[in-house]
Design an enzyme around this catalytic site. Structure first.
Site, PDB file in Angstrom:
ATOM      1  N   PRO A  57       0.832  -1.215   0.000  1.00 18.04           N
ATOM      2  CA  PRO A  57       0.000   0.000   0.000  1.00 18.04           C
ATOM      3  C   PRO A  57       0.858   1.252   0.000  1.00 18.04           C
ATOM      4  O   PRO A  57       1.983   1.240   0.498  1.00 18.04           O
ATOM      5  CB  PRO A  57      -0.781  -0.103   1.319  1.00 18.04           C
ATOM      6  CG  PRO A  57      -0.021  -1.070   2.166  1.00 18.04           C
ATOM      7  CD  PRO A  57       0.735  -1.980   1.246  1.00 18.04           C
ATOM      8  N   ASP A  58       0.306   2.347  -0.580  1.00 20.14           N
ATOM      9  CA  ASP A  58       1.020   3.620  -0.435  1.00 20.14           C
ATOM     10  C   ASP A  58       0.655   4.216   0.922  1.00 20.14           C
ATOM     11  O   ASP A  58       0.085   3.526   1.776  1.00 20.14           O
ATOM     12  CB  ASP A  58       0.763   4.553  -1.634  1.00 20.14           C
ATOM     13  CG  ASP A  58      -0.661   5.056  -1.724  1.00 20.14           C
ATOM     14  OD1 ASP A  58      -1.435   4.844  -0.769  1.00 20.14           O
ATOM     15  OD2 ASP A  58      -1.017   5.668  -2.753  1.00 20.14           O
ATOM     16  N   PHE A  59       1.002   5.463   1.158  1.00 21.98           N
ATOM     17  CA  PHE A  59       0.787   6.037   2.490  1.00 21.98           C
ATOM     18  C   PHE A  59      -0.498   6.843   2.574  1.00 21.98           C
ATOM     19  O   PHE A  59      -1.265   6.719   3.520  1.00 21.98           O
ATOM     20  CB  PHE A  59       1.993   6.930   2.871  1.00 21.98           C
ATOM     21  CG  PHE A  59       3.236   6.125   3.028  1.00 21.98           C
ATOM     22  CD1 PHE A  59       3.555   5.537   4.235  1.00 21.98           C
ATOM     23  CD2 PHE A  59       4.081   5.905   1.946  1.00 21.98           C
ATOM     24  CE1 PHE A  59       4.683   4.752   4.375  1.00 21.98           C
ATOM     25  CE2 PHE A  59       5.218   5.130   2.067  1.00 21.98           C
ATOM     26  CZ  PHE A  59       5.516   4.550   3.287  1.00 21.98           C
ATOM     27  N   ARG A  60      -0.741   7.695   1.550  1.00 20.19           N
ATOM     28  CA  ARG A  60      -1.775   8.726   1.699  1.00 20.19           C
ATOM     29  C   ARG A  60      -3.009   8.538   0.841  1.00 20.19           C
ATOM     30  O   ARG A  60      -3.911   9.370   0.927  1.00 20.19           O
ATOM     31  CB  ARG A  60      -1.147  10.112   1.444  1.00 20.19           C
ATOM     32  CG  ARG A  60      -0.112  10.444   2.487  1.00 20.19           C
ATOM     33  CD  ARG A  60       0.620  11.743   2.249  1.00 20.19           C
ATOM     34  NE  ARG A  60       1.630  11.919   3.274  1.00 20.19           N
ATOM     35  CZ  ARG A  60       2.835  11.336   3.257  1.00 20.19           C
ATOM     36  NH1 ARG A  60       3.190  10.574   2.240  1.00 20.19           N
ATOM     37  NH2 ARG A  60       3.675  11.515   4.249  1.00 20.19           N
ATOM     38  N   ASN A 119      11.182   4.888  -1.675  1.00 22.16           N
ATOM     39  CA  ASN A 119      10.673   3.591  -1.230  1.00 22.16           C
ATOM     40  C   ASN A 119      11.756   2.773  -0.539  1.00 22.16           C
ATOM     41  O   ASN A 119      12.931   2.836  -0.892  1.00 22.16           O
ATOM     42  CB  ASN A 119      10.097   2.832  -2.424  1.00 22.16           C
ATOM     43  CG  ASN A 119       8.941   3.586  -3.058  1.00 22.16           C
ATOM     44  OD1 ASN A 119       8.375   4.474  -2.416  1.00 22.16           O
ATOM     45  ND2 ASN A 119       8.604   3.264  -4.289  1.00 22.16           N
ATOM     46  N   ASP A 149      11.351  -0.572  -0.253  1.00 25.99           N
ATOM     47  CA  ASP A 149      11.050  -1.972  -0.588  1.00 25.99           C
ATOM     48  C   ASP A 149      12.129  -2.633  -1.439  1.00 25.99           C
ATOM     49  O   ASP A 149      12.047  -3.829  -1.729  1.00 25.99           O
ATOM     50  CB  ASP A 149       9.682  -2.071  -1.288  1.00 25.99           C
ATOM     51  CG  ASP A 149       9.553  -1.130  -2.508  1.00 25.99           C
ATOM     52  OD1 ASP A 149      10.562  -0.910  -3.204  1.00 25.99           O
ATOM     53  OD2 ASP A 149       8.439  -0.638  -2.764  1.00 25.99           O
ATOM     54  N   HIS A 176      15.121   7.525   1.500  1.00 19.89           N
ATOM     55  CA  HIS A 176      14.563   7.299   2.835  1.00 19.89           C
ATOM     56  C   HIS A 176      15.122   6.017   3.456  1.00 19.89           C
ATOM     57  O   HIS A 176      14.495   5.423   4.332  1.00 19.89           O
ATOM     58  CB  HIS A 176      13.030   7.288   2.781  1.00 19.89           C
ATOM     59  CG  HIS A 176      12.456   8.645   2.440  1.00 19.89           C
ATOM     60  ND1 HIS A 176      11.129   8.867   2.154  1.00 19.89           N
ATOM     61  CD2 HIS A 176      13.056   9.868   2.362  1.00 19.89           C
ATOM     62  CE1 HIS A 176      10.937  10.168   1.903  1.00 19.89           C
ATOM     63  NE2 HIS A 176      12.090  10.782   2.008  1.00 19.89           N
ATOM     64  N   CYS A 218      20.038  -3.044  21.886  1.00 16.32           N
ATOM     65  CA  CYS A 218      21.490  -2.923  21.737  1.00 16.32           C
ATOM     66  C   CYS A 218      22.200  -3.666  22.865  1.00 16.32           C
ATOM     67  O   CYS A 218      21.862  -3.475  24.041  1.00 16.32           O
ATOM     68  CB  CYS A 218      21.837  -1.438  21.762  1.00 16.32           C
ATOM     69  SG  CYS A 218      23.595  -1.123  21.715  1.00 16.32           S
ATOM     70  N   CYS A 271      24.220  -0.696  24.991  1.00 15.34           N
ATOM     71  CA  CYS A 271      23.561   0.322  25.828  1.00 15.34           C
ATOM     72  C   CYS A 271      22.097   0.038  26.116  1.00 15.34           C
ATOM     73  O   CYS A 271      21.461   0.771  26.868  1.00 15.34           O
ATOM     74  CB  CYS A 271      23.720   1.704  25.186  1.00 15.34           C
ATOM     75  SG  CYS A 271      22.584   1.975  23.808  1.00 15.34           S
ATOM     76  N   ASN A 307       1.213   9.963 -12.350  1.00 16.50           N
ATOM     77  CA  ASN A 307       0.632   9.742 -11.023  1.00 16.50           C
ATOM     78  C   ASN A 307      -0.884   9.653 -11.125  1.00 16.50           C
ATOM     79  O   ASN A 307      -1.472  10.109 -12.096  1.00 16.50           O
ATOM     80  CB  ASN A 307       1.014  10.927 -10.116  1.00 16.50           C
ATOM     81  CG  ASN A 307       1.057  10.555  -8.654  1.00 16.50           C
ATOM     82  OD1 ASN A 307       1.526   9.474  -8.300  1.00 16.50           O
ATOM     83  ND2 ASN A 307       0.563  11.427  -7.790  1.00 16.50           N
TER      84      ASN A 307
HETATM   85  P1  OAD Z   1       2.071   8.814  -0.866  1.00 19.20           P
HETATM   86  O1  OAD Z   1       1.159   7.730  -0.369  1.00 19.20           O
HETATM   87  O2  OAD Z   1       2.073  10.095  -0.145  1.00 19.20           O
HETATM   88  O3  OAD Z   1       1.726   9.124  -2.403  1.00 19.20           O
HETATM   89  C1  OAD Z   1       1.587   8.097  -3.333  1.00 19.20           C
HETATM   90  C2  OAD Z   1       1.059   8.692  -4.638  1.00 19.20           C
HETATM   91  O4  OAD Z   1       1.035   7.671  -5.599  1.00 19.20           O
HETATM   92  C3  OAD Z   1      -0.350   9.273  -4.520  1.00 19.20           C
HETATM   93  O5  OAD Z   1      -0.386  10.551  -5.135  1.00 19.20           O
HETATM   94  C4  OAD Z   1      -1.200   8.258  -5.288  1.00 19.20           C
HETATM   95  O6  OAD Z   1      -2.286   8.862  -5.969  1.00 19.20           O
HETATM   96  C5  OAD Z   1      -0.207   7.709  -6.283  1.00 19.20           C
HETATM   97  N1  OAD Z   1      -0.474   6.328  -6.738  1.00 19.20           N
HETATM   98  C6  OAD Z   1      -0.888   5.260  -6.030  1.00 19.20           C
HETATM   99  N2  OAD Z   1      -0.967   4.161  -6.800  1.00 19.20           N
HETATM  100  C7  OAD Z   1      -0.590   4.563  -8.055  1.00 19.20           C
HETATM  101  C8  OAD Z   1      -0.459   3.905  -9.309  1.00 19.20           C
HETATM  102  N3  OAD Z   1      -0.717   2.596  -9.466  1.00 19.20           N
HETATM  103  N4  OAD Z   1      -0.043   4.642 -10.360  1.00 19.20           N
HETATM  104  C9  OAD Z   1       0.234   5.954 -10.251  1.00 19.20           C
HETATM  105  N5  OAD Z   1       0.116   6.622  -9.093  1.00 19.20           N
HETATM  106  C10 OAD Z   1      -0.262   5.940  -8.003  1.00 19.20           C
HETATM  107  O7  OAD Z   1       3.517   8.159  -0.958  1.00 19.20           O
HETATM  108  P2  OAD Z   1       4.931   8.904  -1.102  1.00 19.20           P
HETATM  109  O8  OAD Z   1       4.787  10.160  -1.854  1.00 19.20           O
HETATM  110  O9  OAD Z   1       5.895   7.901  -1.587  1.00 19.20           O
HETATM  111  O10 OAD Z   1       8.315   7.997   4.365  1.00 19.20           O
HETATM  112  O11 OAD Z   1       5.241   9.224   0.425  1.00 19.20           O
HETATM  113  C11 OAD Z   1       6.441   9.867   0.775  1.00 19.20           C
HETATM  114  C12 OAD Z   1       6.938   9.410   2.116  1.00 19.20           C
HETATM  115  O12 OAD Z   1       5.914   9.568   3.096  1.00 19.20           O
HETATM  116  C13 OAD Z   1       7.301   7.963   2.175  1.00 19.20           C
HETATM  117  O13 OAD Z   1       8.608   7.701   1.710  1.00 19.20           O
HETATM  118  C14 OAD Z   1       7.138   7.623   3.623  1.00 19.20           C
HETATM  119  C15 OAD Z   1       5.949   8.450   4.006  1.00 19.20           C
HETATM  120  O14 OAD Z   1       5.940   8.947   5.296  1.00 19.20           O
HETATM  121  C16 OAD Z   1       8.894   7.026   5.144  1.00 19.20           C
HETATM  122  O15 OAD Z   1       8.434   5.953   5.299  1.00 19.20           O
HETATM  123  C17 OAD Z   1      10.160   7.386   5.752  1.00 19.20           C
END
Ligand code: OAD
Length: 287
Positions: free
Chosen positions: A53-56, A127, A129, A146, A178, A181, A242
């Protein structure tokens, strides 16, 4: 590292470098001698088709599905100060995200093709992964901005730890402490409140020589990563692939925004480039 949303007014004049702000014009530019150094910026959207899954994204993103971890707010799972108090939610999530269980997507393979065609300068990825490596993108072209699960340290005394111990801890949920410590051990993933790795800062200046920037699958909300898009020269076309608009894309004459699933758009782009068969062949090798 921190969060931010930025938008700028859309550019209303004609493109200056590209023929038009569309996919065939990008392909044409990529085949020309003008385009020698391509930079790629990746986010979680390139791995959603792999089952991560993505984050947002509302509903499906990690941050809307963490109720079971009893966090004060979703981002706490990646906050260094919260981790020091309670590492259990991160360890729980790490088990689900641990590399080795997922296959690269067509989009990861597209980045490999850029390298094969000697166009890829650097792939900056947010990412953790490691699917870029698994797709065959050369390690020296990848900047894991990251961090990753490849190494780990004590969050207090910074002693480094054995990968096997970390993997066992993540698998069993026994928090690794650890031996010197007693501090908690954490994979070298960059948390909110931590600095990005030195290689990120070393490679960032290269963006000033970019001929093309391709940004895929990121909401461009986390800085300093998101601000890299502004570092390429004005005459460098920028492409956003995107599901949703992001960052300040559209504000420059040669910005192209292609909305939709990245694997589908990348396939269309490869078809225009004459790379579609190669894309399928290389992706087939990742099975
Ligand atoms: P986000 O979840 O913020 O954004 C993912 C984007 O990808 C969104 O705009 C979705 O619309 C788009 N998306 C999802 N599936 C897609 C697909 N199949 N094709 C095209 N677009 C798609 O994720 P990041 O921007 O990567 O940090 O988040 C940035 C950072 O926030 C991450 O590296 C993470 C998080 O906190 C850490 O874990 C350290």
């Amino acid at each position: 590292m921190g969060n931010d949303q930025s938008h700028s007014a859309p550019h209303d004049g004609p493109p200056e470098v590209l023929k038009a702000r569309d996919l065939p014009s990008i392909a044409k530019y990529m085949k020309s001698t003008e385009c020698r150094k391509v930079f790629v910026m990746l986010g979680a959207g390139v791995s959603t088709a792999a089952g991560i899954p993505d984050f947002r994204s509302p509903g499906t993103g990690l941050y809307s599905n963490l109720q079971r971890l009893n966090l004060p707010y979703p981002e706490a799972v990646f906050e260094i100060n919260y981790f020091r108090q309670n590492p259990v939610p991160f360890y729980t999530l790490a088990r689900e995200l641990y590399p080795g269980q997922f296959r690269p997507t067509l989009t990861h393979t597209f980045v490999k093709l850029l390298a094969d065609h000697r166009l890829l300068d650097t792939c900056f990825t947010q990412n953790i992964d490691t699917l870029e490596r698994q797709a065959g993108v050369p390690g020296d072209r990848i900047v894991e901005a990251h961090g990753s699960f490849a190494s780990q340290h004590c969050v207090d005394c910074k002693a480094s730890f054995d990968g096997a111990a970390m993997k066992r801890g993540v698998e069993t949920g026994d928090i690794v402490k650890c031996s010197d410590c007693g501090g908690f051990v954490k994979p070298d993933i960059v948390f909110f409140g931590e600095s990005l790795p030195p290689v990120f800062h070393q490679k960032v200046p290269r963006l000033r020589s970019a001929d093309l920037l391709i940004v895929i699958g990121t909401s461009l909300t986390v800085h300093p990563f998101a601000s890299l898009t502004s570092l390429v020269p004005e005459g460098c076309p920028r492409v956003l692939i995107n599901m949703d608009p992001a960052g300040d894309f559209g504000g420059r004459a040669d910005d192209v925004t292609l909305l939709g699933r990245c694997d589908e758009i990348v396939r269309d782009l490869c078809r225009e480039l004459g790379w579609e068969e190669e894309l399928d062949r290389e992706w087939g090798k990742t099975e």
